[in-house]
Design a protein around this motif. Structure first.
Motif, PDB file in Angstrom:
ATOM      1  N   GLU A  23      11.083  48.947  27.937  1.00 45.42           N
ATOM      2  CA  GLU A  23      10.666  48.068  26.840  1.00 45.42           C
ATOM      3  C   GLU A  23      11.451  46.755  26.778  1.00 45.42           C
ATOM      4  OE1 GLU A  23       8.836  50.898  23.397  1.00 45.42           O
ATOM      5  OE2 GLU A  23      11.015  50.804  23.486  1.00 45.42           O
ATOM      6  N   THR A  24      12.732  46.808  27.077  1.00 42.59           N
ATOM      7  CA  THR A  24      13.558  45.612  26.881  1.00 42.59           C
ATOM      8  C   THR A  24      13.784  44.787  28.142  1.00 42.59           C
ATOM      9  OG1 THR A  24      15.608  46.860  27.194  1.00 42.59           O
ATOM     10  CG2 THR A  24      14.769  46.645  24.927  1.00 42.59           C
ATOM     11  N   ARG A  62       3.259  54.198  31.201  1.00 42.20           N
ATOM     12  CA  ARG A  62       4.524  54.934  31.269  1.00 42.20           C
ATOM     13  C   ARG A  62       5.260  54.856  29.934  1.00 42.20           C
ATOM     14  NH1 ARG A  62       7.205  59.166  32.772  1.00 42.20           N
ATOM     15  NH2 ARG A  62       9.393  58.796  33.110  1.00 42.20           N
ATOM     16  N   ILE A  63       5.276  53.690  29.308  1.00 36.07           N
ATOM     17  CA  ILE A  63       5.939  53.536  28.008  1.00 36.07           C
ATOM     18  C   ILE A  63       5.272  54.437  26.967  1.00 36.07           C
ATOM     19  CG2 ILE A  63       6.281  51.933  26.066  1.00 36.07           C
ATOM     20  CD1 ILE A  63       6.848  49.751  28.171  1.00 36.07           C
ATOM     21  N   ALA A  64       3.949  54.446  26.929  1.00 34.93           N
ATOM     22  CA  ALA A  64       3.226  55.284  25.961  1.00 34.93           C
ATOM     23  C   ALA A  64       3.526  56.762  26.197  1.00 34.93           C
ATOM     24  CB  ALA A  64       1.727  55.017  26.052  1.00 34.93           C
ATOM     25  N   LYS A  65       3.561  57.159  27.460  1.00 32.73           N
ATOM     26  CA  LYS A  65       3.850  58.563  27.792  1.00 32.73           C
ATOM     27  C   LYS A  65       5.266  58.939  27.353  1.00 32.73           C
ATOM     28  CE  LYS A  65       3.960  61.813  31.626  1.00 32.73           C
ATOM     29  NZ  LYS A  65       3.878  61.994  33.083  1.00 32.73           N
ATOM     30  N   LEU A  66       6.235  58.074  27.655  1.00 31.80           N
ATOM     31  CA  LEU A  66       7.615  58.351  27.262  1.00 31.80           C
ATOM     32  C   LEU A  66       7.787  58.387  25.744  1.00 31.80           C
ATOM     33  CD1 LEU A  66       9.855  56.379  29.784  1.00 31.80           C
ATOM     34  CD2 LEU A  66       9.785  58.833  29.419  1.00 31.80           C
ATOM     35  N   LYS A  67       7.108  57.482  25.030  1.00 35.59           N
ATOM     36  CA  LYS A  67       7.183  57.495  23.561  1.00 35.59           C
ATOM     37  C   LYS A  67       6.660  58.818  23.011  1.00 35.59           C
ATOM     38  CE  LYS A  67       7.145  52.659  22.227  1.00 35.59           C
ATOM     39  NZ  LYS A  67       6.434  51.594  21.514  1.00 35.59           N
TER      40      LYS A  67
END
Length: 157
Positions: A23-24, A62-67
């Motif tokens: 994300e960052t 990937r971000i959505a899955k990790l969240k």
């Protein structure tokens, strides 16, 4: 549909660190790549732009899955786990009934599994076969090479 998964503090921290990195650091980098490619003109024939957009799609997935994983993660309180049976975070010593070879594994959540560190997933054939077994029990484990029998020698934390 949410699937609750259990993690060690180290495993959950690793997931959160990866999410923060994506994300960052990675997301702003890809956004900048897209902006740079857009500045080069005609988007219909701009391979850099299309590649960056595709990479952005993979990153957002990937971000959505990790969240989702992090929001459904639960820490395991190791002090409340029964040592008389094999559960998640159990360090179990097993012996192949056929050739008497001994192995030691720690059962962990799927995302923490690492065979080099002798951490196997509770969702793997070995993990499923060992869950709930006591010292002296024989675990029948179905593998692609057939059924293997392992005797539980020791259980610890």
């Amino acid at each position: 549909m949410s699937d609750i998964s259990y993690y060690t503090p180290e495993g959950l921290k690793k997931l959160k660190d990866e999410l923060k990195q994506l994300e960052t650091v990675d997301r702003p980098f890809i956004t900048q790549q897209i902006a740079d490619a857009r500045d080069k003109g005609d988007l219909s024939e701009n391979a850099e732009y299309h590649a960056a957009k595709e990479e952005q799609g993979h990153l957002e997935t990937r971000i959505a899955k990790l969240k989702n994983i992090v929001s459904n993660a639960r820490l395991i309180d190791d002090s409340k786990v029964d040592n008389s049976k094999v559960y998640i975070l159990s360090k179990v010593t097993i012996e192949n009934v056929k050739n008497k070879a001994q192995m030691e594994y720690t059962l962990v959540a799927e995302n923490e599994a690492d065979l080099k560190e002798k951490k196997i997933s509770i969702d793997s054939p070995y993990g499923k076969g060992l869950l709930g077994k006591k010292i002296g029990d024989i675990a029948e484990i179905t593998t692609p090479n057939g059924i293997l029998n392992f005797k539980v020698i020791n259980i610890s934390r």
